[in-house]
Design an enzyme around this catalytic site. Structure first.
Site, PDB file in Angstrom:
ATOM      1  N   LEU A   1       2.811  11.975  -2.948  1.00 45.45           N
ATOM      2  CA  LEU A   1       1.983  11.915  -4.144  1.00 45.45           C
ATOM      3  C   LEU A   1       2.282  10.601  -4.848  1.00 45.45           C
ATOM      4  CD1 LEU A   1       2.474  15.521  -5.622  1.00 45.45           C
ATOM      5  CD2 LEU A   1       0.525  14.691  -4.317  1.00 45.45           C
ATOM      6  N   ASP A   2       1.276  10.060  -5.524  1.00 41.46           N
ATOM      7  CA  ASP A   2       1.496   8.834  -6.287  1.00 41.46           C
ATOM      8  C   ASP A   2       2.539   9.080  -7.374  1.00 41.46           C
ATOM      9  OD1 ASP A   2      -0.424   7.646  -4.769  1.00 41.46           O
ATOM     10  OD2 ASP A   2      -2.024   7.913  -6.251  1.00 41.46           O
ATOM     11  N   ARG A   3       3.208   8.015  -7.773  1.00 33.53           N
ATOM     12  CA  ARG A   3       4.238   8.110  -8.824  1.00 33.53           C
ATOM     13  C   ARG A   3       3.690   8.776 -10.080  1.00 33.53           C
ATOM     14  NH1 ARG A   3       8.709   4.902 -11.148  1.00 33.53           N
ATOM     15  NH2 ARG A   3       8.488   4.962 -13.403  1.00 33.53           N
TER      16      ARG A   3
END
Length: 352
Positions: free
Chosen positions: A106-108
């Site tokens: 998942l993106d930050r």
């Protein structure tokens, strides 16, 4: 005043020296808001271990499922030490010799369900499960049915509203370098055949009407590409996700921010999340001047890997009798982070 010059990597800074860093105002304000884990270390302390273990929603012999908070990086590169993979390896090994390994990312800035494998065998099978290669059927029909039922669903708050209430986005993606020669950006690929591109497919569904310029949508990625959902929302649908300044900066500049709401628009009664005196509970929500990213992996359905490991390793064509009573599918639903809960509750009266 001395002219500006570039600092060399081996240069020692002197006390009182000024350093100018070219970052956007929005990114600066977001980075100052809060950090999920206070310490940047490869060796988490007792508080960090307890914090990470509270994120665990499910654990068996093969997998661990966590509800990742926003602003916690998943994959770490120097100087990022407090990433999920490094911290999980140290804090979530439990009774195993090694910690779990990432299966997907998942993106930050995004939040939600994050899947990790606890053994080499489970990691290999899960990575194969979430890859885009053609899958061959196994002799076990229960596994084949469970594999076909695998999916992820995200919820996002977007600026604007898609023209169609539901649909399928089939828009290949490609990567480009910006003028600085370092920053990478994902964009929709032009069908010219002159650039390398990857197939990217996303199903979407609008969850309710547009309120104050925003609408909630459900996203179901059928492929796994970097920034796929963010680019498809911003460029294919023309409705960037709230808080996505990388792919929706110009729309955010034009977007009229919602006023603070203390009264329910429909009933005229006091708003149920009325802001307490001296405490800004609207931080990061759609009411904030600089909202956080409103993208959340809410639902995950996948085969019960622990049940099917022997079949997948081709050690047996039939399930072990002791495992036959266990469910073929595992389903997880993760609650939204606080900033998205506030935005959701604000508009929940209008959702269908």
């Amino acid at each position: 005043m001395k002219p500006l010059r570039k600092i060399r990597p081996n240069e020692v800074m002197e006390a009182g020296a000024r350093v100018y860093i070219p970052v956007s105002v929005a990114e600066t304000r977001i980075s100052k808001r809060f950090d999920t884990i206070p310490s940047g270390t490869l060796y988490p302390n007792a508080d960090e271990i307890e914090y990470l273990q509270r994120l665990v929603k499910y654990k068996d012999s093969a997998i661990i499922v966590l509800n990742k908070p926003p602003r916690l990086p998943v994959k770490g590169n120097l100087p990022v030490h407090n990433s999920m993979d490094a911290l999980a390896a140290a804090a979530l090994s439990y009774d195993y010799d090694e910690g779990p390994k990432l299966v997907h990312r998942l993106d930050r800035e995004s939040s939600g369900l994050l899947l990790m494998g606890r053994t080499k065998e489970s990691v290999d099978h899960l990575q194969w499960l979430f890859s885009d290669i053609n899958k061959a059927n196994f002799s076990c029909e229960a596994w084949n049915d469970a594999y076909e039922a695998t999916y992820q669903r995200y919820w996002a708050l977007v600026i604007g509203c898609p023209k169609q209430k539901e649909g399928l986005i089939h828009a290949p993606l490609t990567k480009v370098l910006l003028n600085d020669g370092k920053t990478e950006r994902v964009i929709l690929a032009h069908q010219t055949g002159l650039e390398a591109s990857q197939e990217a497919i996303t199903e979407y569904r609008v969850l309710g009407p547009k309120i104050n310029g925003c609408s909630w949508i459900e996203l179901h990625p059928l492929t796994s590409r970097k920034h796929q959902l963010r680019v498809h929302c911003a460029e294919a649908l023309g409705t960037p996700i709230v808080g996505d300044y990388k792919y929706g900066w110009f729309v955010h500049q034009r977007w009229k921010q919602m006023p603070r709401v203390d009264i329910e628009p429909t009933t005229g009664k006091p708003y149920r999340l009325r802001r307490p005196e001296g405490l800004d509970v609207q931080k990061g929500s759609v009411l904030s001047k600089v909202p956080l990213l409103h993208l959340h992996c809410r639902e995950l359905v996948l085969p019960n890997i622990a049940k099917f490991l022997q079949v997948l390793d081709q050690k047996s064509e039939k399930l072990h009798p002791a495992l036959s009573s266990k469910p073929d599918l595992l389903r997880f639903v993760a609650s939204m982070p606080n900033h998205m809960k506030i935005s959701w509750n604000l508009m929940s009266s209008y959702l269908v």
